[in-house]
Enzyme design. Structure first.
Site, mmCIF file in Angstrom:
data_model
loop_
_atom_site.group_PDB
_atom_site.id
_atom_site.type_symbol
_atom_site.label_atom_id
_atom_site.label_comp_id
_atom_site.label_asym_id
_atom_site.label_seq_id
_atom_site.Cartn_x
_atom_site.Cartn_y
_atom_site.Cartn_z
ATOM 1 N N GLU B 50 46.294 60.885 15.933
ATOM 2 C CA GLU B 50 46.900 61.541 17.101
ATOM 3 C C GLU B 50 48.380 61.882 16.909
ATOM 4 O OE1 GLU B 50 44.967 58.869 17.271
ATOM 5 O OE2 GLU B 50 43.422 59.150 18.793
ATOM 6 N N PHE B 112 38.963 48.659 29.185
ATOM 7 C CA PHE B 112 38.869 49.039 27.772
ATOM 8 C C PHE B 112 39.655 50.330 27.537
ATOM 9 C CE2 PHE B 112 36.584 51.405 24.367
ATOM 10 C CZ PHE B 112 36.981 50.582 23.313
ATOM 11 N N GLN B 113 40.467 50.329 26.515
ATOM 12 C CA GLN B 113 41.328 51.466 26.153
ATOM 13 C C GLN B 113 42.225 51.916 27.302
ATOM 14 O OE1 GLN B 113 38.935 54.490 24.081
ATOM 15 N NE2 GLN B 113 39.366 53.389 22.159
ATOM 16 N N LYS B 162 39.766 59.621 34.124
ATOM 17 C CA LYS B 162 38.474 60.256 33.858
ATOM 18 C C LYS B 162 37.816 60.794 35.131
ATOM 19 C CE LYS B 162 34.287 59.645 31.213
ATOM 20 N NZ LYS B 162 33.503 58.832 30.292
ATOM 21 N N MET B 480 66.212 58.168 0.110
ATOM 22 C CA MET B 480 67.455 58.138 0.880
ATOM 23 C C MET B 480 67.928 56.699 1.074
ATOM 24 S SD MET B 480 69.799 59.914 2.117
ATOM 25 C CE MET B 480 69.528 61.575 2.724
#
Lengths: 160, 566
Positions: B50, B112-113, B162, B480
């Site tokens: 993502e 959940f999630q 949802k 760097m």
């Protein structure tokens, strides 16, 4: 230097954490905070006291204004304004001090809001200095508990 | 018209001129994905992580000058976007990130999630929303796009439970958005314009300091007009590169920590600094009290908080850069006694000084015949693409060499994570850029460390036929940090060696891409030519001088005149 900042904002969920998150994230101080609805539904007024030099306070007011839910930011310290805090103090009040407590409260134009055989709970409103003074005077008598509101402020009406 | 939340989302995205959505499905957004399948006019790019969706949307927005869109699920899908969002926030890039959320009755139950992504992203978004009521969905989405693209642009997150997405609602045609609390200032104050123009007329040693705001506001033409009309030298921030033609004689390239010697010297000696859409970042100013100590400062910025934040400004102008520059240019056009030639001539001595600094310490490197120098690779990329490629970078030495040696002549051709400095930005950004400009050459200038941070996107690039080219400047180090350790930590290379690395050529082949390697300077040009002629993803693995450093360099906390030179 201390500044009292008045913030008019939309009362959306999470708006308070946007304000406090801004202060903690950018390392600004909040010394007191007070917030409640205004006359207009959905709009709240938040008064906060902060400290910092001119550059910091300028950043604070600009950053507050940048928040999408904020309508108006006023640094009250730039105008004439009245400020008030309120304190509730539970002070020991036994036979030998009951009269003295009442006298002190009367001088500060406070009032007793709860009574028991051994204590009074009193309410005093005023400027930060006045609240400090009443606490200093009551302390030797025996303060058991203190609850203070944050400071609130209102600009004075323009004089003709 | 009645629509579902998912249908409303599709329609609102199309309203915004967005054709491509970068995303990754999951349980909380499955209704949206079901609807997406029916919408042929929105292309969905399935990333493999993502974070990449957000970087790709960021670069898509930069190339197109529109809003980029990312779509992810709740919980880990949402938390994986945070780095991308924070990067877009630092760089003022307009994106809208839609995150799925558990159904409203479950919010707060540790479902959940479930994660409080609105809480998590509050400090790194311009604004964010949790839509709890179906009737708020459409106005919120439209407001989100409006907030993202207007004023100082930035990322906006919309959290979509949802059940809200599954609900039905009325769809109304869009109306102009008016927000009581959000009205950015576009028009400059005429009095401030007048003051600025008078200061410009008086200046003998002016410098224009252009930042990313010039690109965001599409102000490059107005800026070029001002600089050329009055013969004023221009230096650019990392984000401002391309805002003024890099090969123009008036360009001094980048300023700051790895800026050119002459840019930093010019700023330090200037009597007027015209900051346009820049924010006086610490990488630009170095030690703040030694920054432009003799200059009067004009600062044009649409964000009032940028003004006098780090450096006190004499003439602040809160406005859109393009509008402000237009008014400044018009002021000179209208001024009857304006003697352009006299003004240009009055800068002559100043240009001589700059030329002298350029002669003393030009931007350069020590060439070698047996080992590839990274700067040489970037120069060759510039030459062989005629400076017309879209360049993305990772973060670190690769980023600075790209900024120094690919002389950007056009805006919206250089994508880099400037403010946040995200390793792993460049490759997903290259995919986003390629999706926005299918016919352009897109090159990610990368390091062997940072390319591994989002290397999984090779699959995405293959799937959507994005023939991006990856030029890995491979020194086997996190270069760097190694350079800082070399200079300031007694050469103690604590955990910056990348001895264990994949064979990038074979890695490319494993993903169905093409892998090429160059180990000698003579192989650089053939490899680049072959890559540019290949209609597939190409990884060019340039094995470079291991301990090459980026110079000039202003050590952190030093004045910008205290440069370490080649």
């Amino acid at each position: 230097m201390k500044h009292t900042i008045s913030v008019l904002l939309q009362n959306k969920p999470g708006v308070l954490s946007r304000v406090t998150g801004l202060f903690s994230g950018r390392g600004f101080n909040i010394e007191s905070l007070s917030v409640a609805q205004t006359l207009e539904t959905g709009i709240s007024c938040l008064t906060l006291v902060t400290s910092g030099d001119d550059a910091i306070v300028e950043q604070i007011t600009k950053q507050l204004h940048k928040l999408i839910d904020v309508i108006k930011v006023t640094d009250m310290s730039e105008t004439e304004y009245v400020e008030r805090e309120m304190v509730l103090i539970r002070v020991k009040a036994e036979a030998n001090t009951r009269a003295e407590v009442l006298r002190v409260i009367d001088i500060f134009r406070g009032k007793v809001v709860d009574v028991s055989s051994k204590s009074y709970a009193v309410e005093v409103t005023g400027t930060a200095d006045k609240i400090r003074a009443v606490i200093d005077i009551l302390r030797p008598i025996g303060i058991q508990e203190i609850i203070k509101t944050g400071l609130i402020a209102m600009s004075r009406a323009k004089k003709q | 018209m009645k629509v579902t939340g998912a249908q409303a989302l599709m329609k609102c995205i199309r309203e915004q001129n967005v054709e491509v959505v970068f995303g990754f499905p999951g349980g909380a957004v499955i209704d949206i994905y079901d609807e997406l399948l029916k919408n042929e006019d929105i292309t969905h790019v399935l990333v493999r992580h993502e974070q990449a969706a957000v970087h790709a949307a960021d670069a898509y927005a930069r190339v197109k000058g529109e809003v980029g869109v990312a779509l992810v699920t709740s919980g880990p899908g949402a938390t994986n976007t945070v780095t991308g969002i924070a990067s877009a926030y630092c760089d003022s890039i307009p994106i809208v990130v839609f995150t799925g959320q558990v159904p409203t009755p479950l919010i707060g139950n540790d479902a959940f999630q479930e994660v409080d992504i609105v809480g998590i992203t509050r400090p790194c978004t311009k604004h964010n929303y949790l839509v709890k009521n179906p009737e708020d969905l459409i106005p919120t989405i439209r407001e989100a796009f409006h907030v993202a693209r207007t004023g100082r642009p930035g990322p906006v997150l919309v959290d979509l439970p949802k059940d809200v997405v599954a609900a039905t609602m009325n769809f109304d045609e869009p109306k102009p958005i008016k927000m009581r609390t959000y009205r950015p200032t576009y028009e400059p104050h005429p009095g401030q314009i007048e003051k600025a123009c008078k200061a410009i007329l008086k200046a003998k040693k002016p410098v224009i300091y252009a930042g990313g705001g010039v690109i965001a506001a599409n102000a490059h033409e107005e800026l070029t007009e001002l600089a050329r009309n009055l013969g004023m030298p221009v230096t650019m921030t990392l984000m401002g590169l391309g805002g003024f033609p890099g090969t123009d004689p008036l360009s001094m390239g980048m300023l700051g920590m790895h800026g050119t010697y002459y840019s930093n010297m010019a700023v330090a000696n200037s009597d007027l600094l015209i900051a346009v859409g820049a924010r006086f970042d610490d990488r630009v100013t170095g030690r703040i009290d030694a920054f432009a100590p003799h200059a009067k400062i004009i600062h044009i910025d649409i964000d009032p908080t940028s003004i006098s934040k780090n450096v006190d400004v004499d003439i602040p102008i809160v406005a859109d850069c393009r509008h402000a520059l237009y008014f400044i240019n018009s002021w000179f056009k209208r001024k009857k006694d304006f003697d352009r030639d006299a003004v240009v001539a009055s800068h002559q001595a100043w240009h001589e000084s700059i030329k002298e600094w350029k002669r003393e310490h030009p931007l350069g490197y020590i060439e070698e015949t047996d080992v590839i120098k990274p700067q040489f690779v970037v120069q060759k990329l510039h030459e062989l693409t005629k400076g017309d490629a879209i360049i993305t970078t990772e973060v670190g030495q690769n980023q600075m060499w790209a900024a120094q040696f690919y002389h950007f002549n056009h805006p919206r051709a250089f994508m880099t994570s400037g403010g946040l400095g995200v390793m792993g930005y460049g490759f997903p950004a290259a995919i986003g850029a390629q999706m926005a400009a299918r016919d352009r050459t897109v090159i990610d200038i990368a390091g062997d460390g940072s390319i591994q941070m989002n290397i999984q996107e090779l699959a995405t690039a293959r799937q959507y036929k994005c023939p991006v080219k990856i030029a890995i400047l491979n020194n086997g180090y996190l270069g760097m940090v190694r350079q800082w350790q070399e200079l300031f930590y007694d050469k103690k290379y604590a955990h910056t060696g990348l001895e264990t690395a994949p064979d990038f050529v074979k890695l490319a082949e494993a993903y169905g891409a093409v892998g090429l390697r160059a180990t000698k300077p003579s192989e650089v040009e053939p490899v680049i030519k072959e890559a540019l002629a290949t209609d597939n993803i190409v990884i060019m693995d340039f094995v470079i001088a291991r301990e090459e450093g980026v110079y000039p360099m202003v050590p952190a906390g030093k004045a910008t005149t205290e440069m370490l030179l080649v």
